[in-house]
Design a protein around this motif. Structure first.
Motif, PDB file in Angstrom:
ATOM      1  N   GLN A 217      39.631  30.554  42.143  1.00  0.00           N
ATOM      2  CA  GLN A 217      39.940  31.133  43.439  1.00  0.00           C
ATOM      3  C   GLN A 217      40.670  32.460  43.287  1.00  0.00           C
ATOM      4  O   GLN A 217      40.385  33.430  44.009  1.00  0.00           O
ATOM      5  N   SER A 218      41.598  32.527  42.353  1.00  0.00           N
ATOM      6  CA  SER A 218      42.350  33.770  42.142  1.00  0.00           C
ATOM      7  C   SER A 218      41.451  34.855  41.559  1.00  0.00           C
ATOM      8  O   SER A 218      41.586  36.037  41.907  1.00  0.00           O
ATOM      9  N   GLU A 219      40.543  34.471  40.661  1.00  0.00           N
ATOM     10  CA  GLU A 219      39.617  35.439  40.084  1.00  0.00           C
ATOM     11  C   GLU A 219      38.680  35.993  41.154  1.00  0.00           C
ATOM     12  O   GLU A 219      38.392  37.191  41.191  1.00  0.00           O
ATOM     13  N   TYR A 220      38.206  35.120  42.038  1.00  0.00           N
ATOM     14  CA  TYR A 220      37.303  35.554  43.096  1.00  0.00           C
ATOM     15  C   TYR A 220      38.012  36.510  44.050  1.00  0.00           C
ATOM     16  O   TYR A 220      37.433  37.506  44.509  1.00  0.00           O
ATOM     17  N   ALA A 221      39.266  36.231  44.345  1.00  0.00           N
ATOM     18  CA  ALA A 221      40.053  37.115  45.217  1.00  0.00           C
ATOM     19  C   ALA A 221      40.211  38.489  44.572  1.00  0.00           C
ATOM     20  O   ALA A 221      40.163  39.518  45.256  1.00  0.00           O
ATOM     21  N   LEU A 222      40.373  38.507  43.250  1.00  0.00           N
ATOM     22  CA  LEU A 222      40.509  39.778  42.544  1.00  0.00           C
ATOM     23  C   LEU A 222      39.209  40.573  42.596  1.00  0.00           C
ATOM     24  O   LEU A 222      39.214  41.788  42.815  1.00  0.00           O
ATOM     25  N   VAL A 223      38.085  39.881  42.414  1.00  0.00           N
ATOM     26  CA  VAL A 223      36.785  40.557  42.497  1.00  0.00           C
ATOM     27  C   VAL A 223      36.575  41.120  43.898  1.00  0.00           C
ATOM     28  O   VAL A 223      36.080  42.241  44.068  1.00  0.00           O
ATOM     29  N   GLN A 224      36.964  40.362  44.920  1.00  0.00           N
ATOM     30  CA  GLN A 224      36.804  40.831  46.298  1.00  0.00           C
ATOM     31  C   GLN A 224      37.613  42.099  46.571  1.00  0.00           C
ATOM     32  O   GLN A 224      37.223  42.913  47.423  1.00  0.00           O
ATOM     33  N   SER A 225      38.679  42.283  45.837  1.00  0.00           N
ATOM     34  CA  SER A 225      39.539  43.446  46.076  1.00  0.00           C
ATOM     35  C   SER A 225      38.865  44.758  45.706  1.00  0.00           C
ATOM     36  O   SER A 225      39.372  45.835  46.048  1.00  0.00           O
ATOM     37  N   HIS A 226      37.707  44.691  45.027  1.00  0.00           N
ATOM     38  CA  HIS A 226      37.055  45.936  44.613  1.00  0.00           C
ATOM     39  C   HIS A 226      36.603  46.771  45.816  1.00  0.00           C
ATOM     40  O   HIS A 226      36.457  47.994  45.707  1.00  0.00           O
ATOM     41  N   VAL A 227      36.420  46.120  46.970  1.00  0.00           N
ATOM     42  CA  VAL A 227      35.966  46.842  48.158  1.00  0.00           C
ATOM     43  C   VAL A 227      37.023  47.851  48.606  1.00  0.00           C
ATOM     44  O   VAL A 227      36.768  49.058  48.687  1.00  0.00           O
ATOM     45  N   GLU A 228      38.218  47.363  48.902  1.00  0.00           N
ATOM     46  CA  GLU A 228      39.267  48.248  49.383  1.00  0.00           C
ATOM     47  C   GLU A 228      39.805  49.130  48.267  1.00  0.00           C
ATOM     48  O   GLU A 228      40.214  50.269  48.511  1.00  0.00           O
ATOM     49  N   GLU A 229      39.781  48.630  47.036  1.00  0.00           N
ATOM     50  CA  GLU A 229      40.203  49.426  45.893  1.00  0.00           C
ATOM     51  C   GLU A 229      39.297  50.646  45.735  1.00  0.00           C
ATOM     52  O   GLU A 229      39.760  51.769  45.503  1.00  0.00           O
ATOM     53  N   GLY A 230      38.001  50.408  45.878  1.00  0.00           N
ATOM     54  CA  GLY A 230      37.042  51.499  45.745  1.00  0.00           C
ATOM     55  C   GLY A 230      37.256  52.573  46.797  1.00  0.00           C
ATOM     56  O   GLY A 230      37.231  53.772  46.493  1.00  0.00           O
ATOM     57  N   LEU A 231      37.475  52.155  48.043  1.00  0.00           N
ATOM     58  CA  LEU A 231      37.674  53.144  49.107  1.00  0.00           C
ATOM     59  C   LEU A 231      38.958  53.936  48.876  1.00  0.00           C
ATOM     60  O   LEU A 231      38.993  55.155  49.080  1.00  0.00           O
ATOM     61  N   ALA A 232      40.006  53.253  48.431  1.00  0.00           N
ATOM     62  CA  ALA A 232      41.274  53.940  48.175  1.00  0.00           C
ATOM     63  C   ALA A 232      41.103  55.014  47.100  1.00  0.00           C
ATOM     64  O   ALA A 232      41.620  56.127  47.224  1.00  0.00           O
ATOM     65  N   VAL A 233      40.371  54.683  46.055  1.00  0.00           N
ATOM     66  CA  VAL A 233      40.135  55.640  44.967  1.00  0.00           C
ATOM     67  C   VAL A 233      39.346  56.840  45.470  1.00  0.00           C
ATOM     68  O   VAL A 233      39.657  57.998  45.156  1.00  0.00           O
ATOM     69  N   LEU A 234      38.314  56.585  46.266  1.00  0.00           N
ATOM     70  CA  LEU A 234      37.459  57.658  46.750  1.00  0.00           C
ATOM     71  C   LEU A 234      38.177  58.551  47.756  1.00  0.00           C
ATOM     72  O   LEU A 234      38.069  59.778  47.710  1.00  0.00           O
ATOM     73  N   GLN A 235      38.910  57.937  48.672  1.00  0.00           N
ATOM     74  CA  GLN A 235      39.580  58.701  49.720  1.00  0.00           C
ATOM     75  C   GLN A 235      40.773  59.477  49.199  1.00  0.00           C
ATOM     76  O   GLN A 235      41.296  60.360  49.886  1.00  0.00           O
ATOM     77  N   ALA A 236      41.211  59.172  47.975  1.00  0.00           N
ATOM     78  CA  ALA A 236      42.347  59.892  47.389  1.00  0.00           C
ATOM     79  C   ALA A 236      41.994  61.341  47.082  1.00  0.00           C
ATOM     80  O   ALA A 236      42.871  62.211  47.034  1.00  0.00           O
ATOM     81  N   THR A 237      40.713  61.601  46.841  1.00  0.00           N
ATOM     82  CA  THR A 237      40.303  62.957  46.448  1.00  0.00           C
ATOM     83  C   THR A 237      39.316  63.603  47.424  1.00  0.00           C
ATOM     84  O   THR A 237      39.073  64.803  47.342  1.00  0.00           O
ATOM     85  N   ALA A 238      38.727  62.837  48.304  1.00  0.00           N
ATOM     86  CA  ALA A 238      37.753  63.393  49.247  1.00  0.00           C
ATOM     87  C   ALA A 238      37.679  62.510  50.482  1.00  0.00           C
ATOM     88  O   ALA A 238      37.989  61.325  50.424  1.00  0.00           O
ATOM     89  N   ARG A 239      37.242  63.091  51.580  1.00  0.00           N
ATOM     90  CA  ARG A 239      37.087  62.326  52.818  1.00  0.00           C
ATOM     91  C   ARG A 239      35.611  62.008  53.004  1.00  0.00           C
ATOM     92  O   ARG A 239      34.792  62.895  53.266  1.00  0.00           O
ATOM     93  N   LEU A 240      35.276  60.730  52.862  1.00  0.00           N
ATOM     94  CA  LEU A 240      33.887  60.315  53.002  1.00  0.00           C
ATOM     95  C   LEU A 240      33.484  60.280  54.473  1.00  0.00           C
ATOM     96  O   LEU A 240      34.312  59.972  55.341  1.00  0.00           O
ATOM     97  N   PRO A 241      32.213  60.565  54.779  1.00  0.00           N
ATOM     98  CA  PRO A 241      31.753  60.426  56.169  1.00  0.00           C
ATOM     99  C   PRO A 241      31.814  58.978  56.608  1.00  0.00           C
ATOM    100  O   PRO A 241      31.783  58.046  55.786  1.00  0.00           O
ATOM    101  N   GLU A 242      31.890  58.769  57.911  1.00  0.00           N
ATOM    102  CA  GLU A 242      32.090  57.430  58.475  1.00  0.00           C
ATOM    103  C   GLU A 242      31.018  56.440  58.022  1.00  0.00           C
ATOM    104  O   GLU A 242      31.323  55.288  57.705  1.00  0.00           O
TER     105      GLU A 242
END
Length: 405
Positions: A217-242
């Motif tokens: 369960q903890s491993e699955y929760a960590l894998v799920q975090s890649h969604v918001e982690e990915g957006l945070a990384v991308l938005q740190a350097t550029a603003r993606l279109p909606e």
């Protein structure tokens, strides 16, 4: 009372009970529905429906007026503008020619995506602007021949799955987007979001992403975090279109609300997110993974269809099937004669009868001289129709060797 009428007699307010076509021959999910407006009639005409049965007890009966198609200005304008769009579309190229271009493009685009993922892993800034030229090239390839790039990208190297999955899903969503007649700017945003949707996985332990067994369960929760982690990384350097942001955040959401990270449901999920969920799942299912072998394209499509209305938007699933075909290019199929053949070309007006290359005799376990057969033609076809989709692995054949050239 049930009565059959010509499509040019159909009007809003009539209740359709039969489209007189197999479900796979059109993109309408329901077989019975009330005609709400002229736009639905336009879609029926475009789908090739020539007659329908209506229930006059549930809707309007045939009026004594001139046929709607001949008098409705909205529909007339639609067909004029559609003709102009078709004339403006660039000419397609042969499958073989586009596949040669696509092979180089997959390598090029995969390398750029791989570099960005490596930057995430190393904690460096991610320059998503590097993907803009790749987005244009991928869309051009799909526009020229939508049956070239996606089937080729399905054959992935195990050590480059993440980057090649990004390219494959981008090709698929581009093809679906063209089928839906989305505008070019919207397609560019869709493609960009799909290329970077899983970039957050680079911040997660690779051993966890490819773990052969069940996740805790903890491993699955960590894998799920890649969604918001990915957006945070991308938005740190550029603003993606909606639209691109929607793809990143919603490609794991499900139509019935059982997805993640926000448990969105139905129309609450953007169209971009619903499209991304379909192409992401299809490509994952048709790829070899450490925890399971690849499903055949037809098996994957069947599962998507079965989950239409629960996990996935049913109308978009139907549109996706029409986009890639019931037997996508590169699929191994068993014919009535006992021969095995590889699908070479899809007949989008007859999805059950593609053009195939016969390569092997199943009963004799022998290769045969390859011959190309158009299953839609009765003359010259001594092999019969497709019995079922098969797998290269079952017969010990190389899928890469027999992909259309």
């Amino acid at each position: 009372m049930i009565r059959t009428i010509a499509i040019d007699q159909l009007q809003p307010g009539m209740y359709i009970v039969d489209l007189h076509r197999p479900w796979l021959a059109h993109s309408f999910w329901r077989g019975r529905f009330m005609v709400g407006d002229t736009a639905q009639i336009v879609r029926l005409v475009e789908e090739g429906v020539t007659e329908v049965s209506i229930d006059t007890d549930k809707g309007l009966d045939l009026p004594s007026v001139e046929p709607l198609i001949a008098t409705d200005d909205e529909i007339a304008r639609h067909f004029i503008s559609r003709l102009e769009r078709l004339k403006a579309k660039p000419a397609t190229v042969s499958l073989g020619e586009e596949r040669r271009r696509a092979a180089r493009l997959i390598t090029e685009a995969g390398a750029v995506v791989g570099d960005l993922m490596l930057a995430v892993r190393d904690g460096r800034d991610v320059d998503a602007a590097r993907l803009e030229p790749m987005v244009g090239k991928l869309l051009e390839s799909v526009r020229r021949n939508r049956d070239a790039l996606a089937p080729l990208a399905r054959l992935k190297r195990s050590d480059a799955y993440a980057s090649e999955h990004a390219v494959a899903t981008t090709a698929l969503i581009a093809a679906l987007g063209y089928q839906q007649e989305l505008s070019e700017p919207e397609l560019e945003k869709l493609a960009l979001g799909t290329l970077v949707k899983d970039i957050g996985e680079a911040a997660i332990d690779t051993r966890l992403i490819g773990k052969p067994g069940m996740l805790s369960q903890s491993e699955y929760a960590l894998v799920q975090s890649h969604v918001e982690e990915g957006l945070a990384v991308l938005q740190a350097t550029a603003r993606l279109p909606e639209t691109a942001v929607a793809v990143v955040l919603e490609h794991h959401e499900r139509f019935n609300g059982c997805g993640y990270p926000y448990r969105m449901a139905g129309a609450g999920i953007s169209a971009a997110g619903r499209m991304a969920a379909i192409v992401d799942t299809y490509d994952a299912m048709t790829s070899d993974r450490p925890y399971r072998p690849a499903a055949s394209p037809s098996q994957a499509l069947r599962l998507l269809y079965e989950q239409g209305g629960s996990h996935f938007d049913p109308e978009l699933v139907a549109a996706f099937v029409r986009t890639v075909g019931i037997y996508p290019v590169g699929t191994l199929v068993m014919l009535e004669s006992g021969h095995l053949a590889v699908v070479e070309e899809i007949r989008h007006d007859n999805l059950l009868c593609p053009v195939v290359r016969v390569i092997y005799h199943g009963a004799r376990r022998l290769y045969v001289a390859p011959v190309v057969v158009d299953l839609a033609r009765s003359v010259g076809n001594h092999y019969g129709r497709i019995v079922h989709a098969d797998t290269f692995e079952r017969w010990g054949l190389s899928p890469l060797r027999w992909q259309p050239a």
